[in-house]
Enzyme design. Structure first.
Site, PDB file in Angstrom:
ATOM      1  N   ASP A   4       0.824  -1.213   0.000  1.00  0.00           N
ATOM      2  CA  ASP A   4       0.000   0.000   0.000  1.00  0.00           C
ATOM      3  C   ASP A   4       0.858   1.263   0.000  1.00  0.00           C
ATOM      4  O   ASP A   4       2.032   1.241   0.370  1.00  0.00           O
ATOM      5  CB  ASP A   4      -0.860   0.052   1.274  1.00  0.00           C
ATOM      6  CG  ASP A   4      -1.955  -0.985   1.308  1.00  0.00           C
ATOM      7  OD1 ASP A   4      -1.983  -1.864   0.433  1.00  0.00           O
ATOM      8  OD2 ASP A   4      -2.783  -0.906   2.241  1.00  0.00           O
ATOM      9  N   ASP A   5       0.209   2.358  -0.340  1.00  0.00           N
ATOM     10  CA  ASP A   5       0.694   3.742  -0.126  1.00  0.00           C
ATOM     11  C   ASP A   5       1.700   4.227  -1.174  1.00  0.00           C
ATOM     12  O   ASP A   5       2.102   5.381  -1.119  1.00  0.00           O
ATOM     13  CB  ASP A   5       1.316   3.944   1.270  1.00  0.00           C
ATOM     14  CG  ASP A   5       0.307   3.770   2.395  1.00  0.00           C
ATOM     15  OD1 ASP A   5      -0.884   3.543   2.096  1.00  0.00           O
ATOM     16  OD2 ASP A   5       0.711   3.839   3.564  1.00  0.00           O
ATOM     17  N   HIS A  44       3.824  -2.152   2.977  1.00  0.00           N
ATOM     18  CA  HIS A  44       3.802  -0.789   2.414  1.00  0.00           C
ATOM     19  C   HIS A  44       5.108  -0.540   1.662  1.00  0.00           C
ATOM     20  O   HIS A  44       6.190  -0.614   2.279  1.00  0.00           O
ATOM     21  CB  HIS A  44       3.638   0.237   3.537  1.00  0.00           C
ATOM     22  CG  HIS A  44       2.356   0.057   4.311  1.00  0.00           C
ATOM     23  ND1 HIS A  44       2.222  -0.926   5.266  1.00  0.00           N
ATOM     24  CD2 HIS A  44       1.163   0.685   4.224  1.00  0.00           C
ATOM     25  CE1 HIS A  44       0.984  -0.877   5.763  1.00  0.00           C
ATOM     26  NE2 HIS A  44       0.316   0.088   5.145  1.00  0.00           N
TER      27      HIS A  44
HETATM   28 ZN    ZN Z   1      -2.471   3.196   3.456  1.00  0.00          ZN
END
Ligand code: ZN
Length: 196
Positions: free
Chosen positions: A7-8, A148
């Protein structure tokens, strides 16, 4: 069969993870933040070219449950349209920021909601050994693993995890592939954490 998810991003460590996935012919899913695509468009394109799944993680990492219908809609569809414009693929899955969703998020996004079954807490520990162990000590068939790709330690963990998981007999697939092989496909508005 398991799904690694990042993610991110995209970000400065995305390429290191992609290099390793490419080397082992493995797949993963990247839940991207729309407003990062402009700075890391090469990484986003490479994700698509290597057959990774690109999912939506909102435009600016806003908690979607605090927004109106139109707010949710712009967070999701501005991101999806940007991914399509840059990488040529349209995201089919949503991971809401903070894992926070409600019925409005489900209905407006018109996408499967992808949670996780192993939270590595990589963002908190920023420690490659802890992230590696969080996966290897807990992994089971059908797991969706949360990491992440904006942390250096996560990339360090990923380059160890990918060959170790393959050695342990797991196939590394995208979230949509996991859904296809285990359930015949993912359904819009349904929430998934482990798919078996
Ligand atoms: Zn996030």
């Amino acid at each position: 069969m398991i799904a690694l998810t990042f993610d991110d991003g995209p970000g400065p460590y995305t390429d290191k993870i992609l290099d390793c996935l490419e080397k082992y012919n493995a797949k993963a899913t990247f839940f991207v933040v729309g407003n990062r695509i402009g700075s890391y468009s090469a990484q986003l394109k490479r994700e698509a070219q290597l057959g990774m799944e690109i999912g939506c993680h909102s435009w600016d990492h806003t908690q979607l449950t605090k927004l109106s219908e139109s707010g949710i809609s712009s967070q999701v569809f501005n991101t999806n349209n940007k991914v399509k414009a840059v990488a040529g693929v349209y995201p089919a899955t949503l991971r809401p920021p903070y894992g926070s969703y409600n019925n409005l998020v489900k209905s407006v996004s018109k996408a499967p909601i992808i949670m996780w079954s192993i939270d590595t807490l990589d963002w908190k520990t920023k420690n490659a050994d802890k992230t590696y162990n969080a996966v290897m000590e807990n992994v089971r068939d059908g797991d969706i693993i949360l990491m992440h790709d904006i942390h250096s330690a996560t990339a360090d963990a990923a380059v160890r995890l990918i060959p170790a998981l393959i050695d342990a007999g797991y196939q590394l697939v995208t979230v949509s592939e996991l859904g296809y092989y285990k359930k015949g496909g993912l359904k819009a508005g349904t929430v998934y954490s482990r798919i078996i």
